[in-house]
Design a protein around this motif. Structure first.
Motif, PDB file in Angstrom:
ATOM      1  N   ALA A 120      -7.567   6.342   1.553  1.00  0.00           N
ATOM      2  CA  ALA A 120      -8.605   6.764   1.233  1.00  0.00           C
ATOM      3  C   ALA A 120      -8.434   8.226   0.675  1.00  0.00           C
ATOM      4  N   GLY A 121      -7.485   9.082   1.283  1.00  0.00           N
ATOM      5  CA  GLY A 121      -7.164  10.278   1.089  1.00  0.00           C
ATOM      6  C   GLY A 121      -6.551  10.456  -0.309  1.00  0.00           C
ATOM      7  N   THR A 122      -5.671   9.546  -0.534  1.00  0.00           N
ATOM      8  CA  THR A 122      -5.103   9.292  -1.654  1.00  0.00           C
ATOM      9  C   THR A 122      -5.743   9.095  -3.031  1.00  0.00           C
ATOM     10  N   TYR A 123      -6.733   8.147  -2.551  1.00  0.00           N
ATOM     11  CA  TYR A 123      -7.968   7.754  -3.820  1.00  0.00           C
ATOM     12  C   TYR A 123      -8.461   8.850  -4.219  1.00  0.00           C
ATOM     13  N   GLY A 124      -9.043   9.624  -2.912  1.00  0.00           N
ATOM     14  CA  GLY A 124      -9.970  10.835  -3.007  1.00  0.00           C
ATOM     15  C   GLY A 124      -9.195  12.043  -4.073  1.00  0.00           C
ATOM     16  N   GLY A 125      -7.962  12.053  -3.691  1.00  0.00           N
ATOM     17  CA  GLY A 125      -7.018  13.075  -4.257  1.00  0.00           C
ATOM     18  C   GLY A 125      -6.935  12.749  -5.676  1.00  0.00           C
ATOM     19  N   SER A 126      -6.798  11.521  -6.049  1.00  0.00           N
ATOM     20  CA  SER A 126      -6.644  11.172  -7.369  1.00  0.00           C
ATOM     21  C   SER A 126      -7.849  11.186  -8.191  1.00  0.00           C
ATOM     22  N   PHE A 127      -8.850  11.138  -7.643  1.00  0.00           N
ATOM     23  CA  PHE A 127     -10.424  11.465  -8.366  1.00  0.00           C
ATOM     24  C   PHE A 127     -10.358  12.738  -8.687  1.00  0.00           C
ATOM     25  N   ILE A 128     -10.023  13.788  -7.637  1.00  0.00           N
ATOM     26  CA  ILE A 128      -9.866  15.105  -7.912  1.00  0.00           C
ATOM     27  C   ILE A 128      -8.949  15.560  -8.999  1.00  0.00           C
ATOM     28  N   LEU A 129      -7.747  15.001  -9.034  1.00  0.00           N
ATOM     29  CA  LEU A 129      -6.974  15.578 -10.090  1.00  0.00           C
ATOM     30  C   LEU A 129      -7.208  14.648 -11.537  1.00  0.00           C
ATOM     31  N   LEU A 130      -7.704  13.598 -11.490  1.00  0.00           N
ATOM     32  CA  LEU A 130      -8.138  12.948 -12.622  1.00  0.00           C
ATOM     33  C   LEU A 130      -9.428  13.996 -13.251  1.00  0.00           C
ATOM     34  N   VAL A 131     -10.470  14.197 -12.490  1.00  0.00           N
ATOM     35  CA  VAL A 131     -11.558  15.342 -13.157  1.00  0.00           C
ATOM     36  C   VAL A 131     -11.050  16.612 -13.642  1.00  0.00           C
ATOM     37  N   LEU A 132     -10.134  17.192 -12.860  1.00  0.00           N
ATOM     38  CA  LEU A 132      -9.564  18.432 -13.128  1.00  0.00           C
ATOM     39  C   LEU A 132      -8.847  18.366 -14.766  1.00  0.00           C
ATOM     40  N   MET A 135       0.817  -1.269   0.074  1.00  0.00           N
ATOM     41  CA  MET A 135       0.009   0.244   0.090  1.00  0.00           C
ATOM     42  C   MET A 135       0.901   1.130  -0.072  1.00  0.00           C
ATOM     43  N   ALA A 136       1.869   1.131   0.951  1.00  0.00           N
ATOM     44  CA  ALA A 136       2.993   2.413   0.840  1.00  0.00           C
ATOM     45  C   ALA A 136       3.431   2.591  -0.547  1.00  0.00           C
ATOM     46  N   VAL A 137       3.827   1.371  -1.326  1.00  0.00           N
ATOM     47  CA  VAL A 137       4.187   1.808  -2.601  1.00  0.00           C
ATOM     48  C   VAL A 137       3.226   2.531  -3.368  1.00  0.00           C
ATOM     49  N   TYR A 138       2.148   2.231  -3.537  1.00  0.00           N
ATOM     50  CA  TYR A 138       0.871   2.845  -4.281  1.00  0.00           C
ATOM     51  C   TYR A 138       0.859   4.268  -3.654  1.00  0.00           C
ATOM     52  N   CYS A 139       0.955   4.578  -2.547  1.00  0.00           N
ATOM     53  CA  CYS A 139       0.631   5.853  -2.045  1.00  0.00           C
ATOM     54  C   CYS A 139       2.028   6.768  -2.345  1.00  0.00           C
ATOM     55  N   GLY A 140       3.128   6.253  -2.634  1.00  0.00           N
ATOM     56  CA  GLY A 140       4.180   6.854  -2.986  1.00  0.00           C
ATOM     57  C   GLY A 140       4.197   7.139  -4.487  1.00  0.00           C
ATOM     58  N   ILE A 141       3.817   6.147  -5.193  1.00  0.00           N
ATOM     59  CA  ILE A 141       3.527   6.459  -6.543  1.00  0.00           C
ATOM     60  C   ILE A 141       2.643   7.468  -6.889  1.00  0.00           C
ATOM     61  N   THR A 142       1.525   7.465  -6.227  1.00  0.00           N
ATOM     62  CA  THR A 142       0.501   8.497  -6.382  1.00  0.00           C
ATOM     63  C   THR A 142       1.207  10.004  -6.034  1.00  0.00           C
ATOM     64  N   ALA A 143       1.839   9.994  -4.636  1.00  0.00           N
ATOM     65  CA  ALA A 143       2.436  11.129  -4.523  1.00  0.00           C
ATOM     66  C   ALA A 143       3.390  11.841  -5.431  1.00  0.00           C
ATOM     67  N   GLY A 144       4.193  10.829  -5.978  1.00  0.00           N
ATOM     68  CA  GLY A 144       5.187  11.313  -7.124  1.00  0.00           C
ATOM     69  C   GLY A 144       4.390  11.746  -8.348  1.00  0.00           C
ATOM     70  N   TRP A 145       3.375  11.024  -8.668  1.00  0.00           N
ATOM     71  CA  TRP A 145       2.612  11.591  -9.672  1.00  0.00           C
ATOM     72  C   TRP A 145       2.011  12.717  -9.817  1.00  0.00           C
ATOM     73  N   ALA A 146       1.607  12.992  -8.417  1.00  0.00           N
ATOM     74  CA  ALA A 146       0.906  14.405  -8.033  1.00  0.00           C
ATOM     75  C   ALA A 146       1.935  15.419  -8.212  1.00  0.00           C
ATOM     76  N   PHE A 147       3.346  15.162  -7.576  1.00  0.00           N
ATOM     77  CA  PHE A 147       4.306  16.217  -7.577  1.00  0.00           C
ATOM     78  C   PHE A 147       4.442  16.519  -9.076  1.00  0.00           C
ATOM     79  N   THR A 148       4.835  15.320  -9.924  1.00  0.00           N
ATOM     80  CA  THR A 148       5.071  15.634 -11.413  1.00  0.00           C
ATOM     81  C   THR A 148       3.791  16.409 -12.090  1.00  0.00           C
TER      82      THR A 148
END
Length: 143
Positions: free
Chosen positions: A85-97, A1-14
């Motif tokens: 859950a926070g990571t999932y919500g953030g990914s949904f918001i950035l996907l929509v944007l 799970m930490a790996v996916y959260c790290g990947i998501t954080a890296g993709w968000a930063f990018t």
């Protein structure tokens, strides 16, 4: 799970860094840099949207596995599920944007191509040309 959260954080930063670069080149009508072209903007947003869609599809499985794999009495279970859950919500918001911005930029790009501004139209030229075309249509329709 930490790996996916790290990947998501890296993709968000990018995502935020690249969007910042594109926004810094947004209103430069005299520039011919690749970052000022509408094509670059909508293709970038399409790539970012695909990345966020992939994370949006993968994250629920990772969250389910991360939340159910720990014992119910472990205090980190709530933290793991909350972060997921926070990571999932953030990914949904950035996907929509990303999708909505990409659609808007693509539609204006297609309109610019049809109005003979060319395929390598600058974002600022496109905005000004569309405003000028609207003004000309308004003047032409006046009695």
């Amino acid at each position: 799970m930490a790996v996916y959260c790290g990947i998501t954080a890296g993709w968000a930063f990018t995502t935020w860094i690249w969007i910042s670069v594109l926004l810094s080149y947004n209103n430069r009508p005299g520039s011919s840099v690749f970052a000022t072209r509408s094509k670059t903007h909508w293709r970038s947003l399409a790539v970012l949207s695909v990345g966020w869609l992939a994370l949006f599809v993968v994250l629920p499985k990772a969250i389910t596995f991360g939340c159910s794999s720990q014992e119910s009495g472990d205090y980190t279970n709530g933290v793991t599920c909350g972060v997921g859950a926070g990571t999932y919500g953030g990914s949904f918001i950035l996907l929509v944007l990303c999708i909505s911005a990409g659609v808007v930029v693509y539609r204006s790009y297609r309109r610019a191509v049809r109005s003979r501004l060319g395929r390598n139209v600058n974002v600022a030229h496109e905005d000004h040309a569309m405003k000028d075309a609207t003004a000309l249509q308004t003047i032409a329709q006046a009695p």
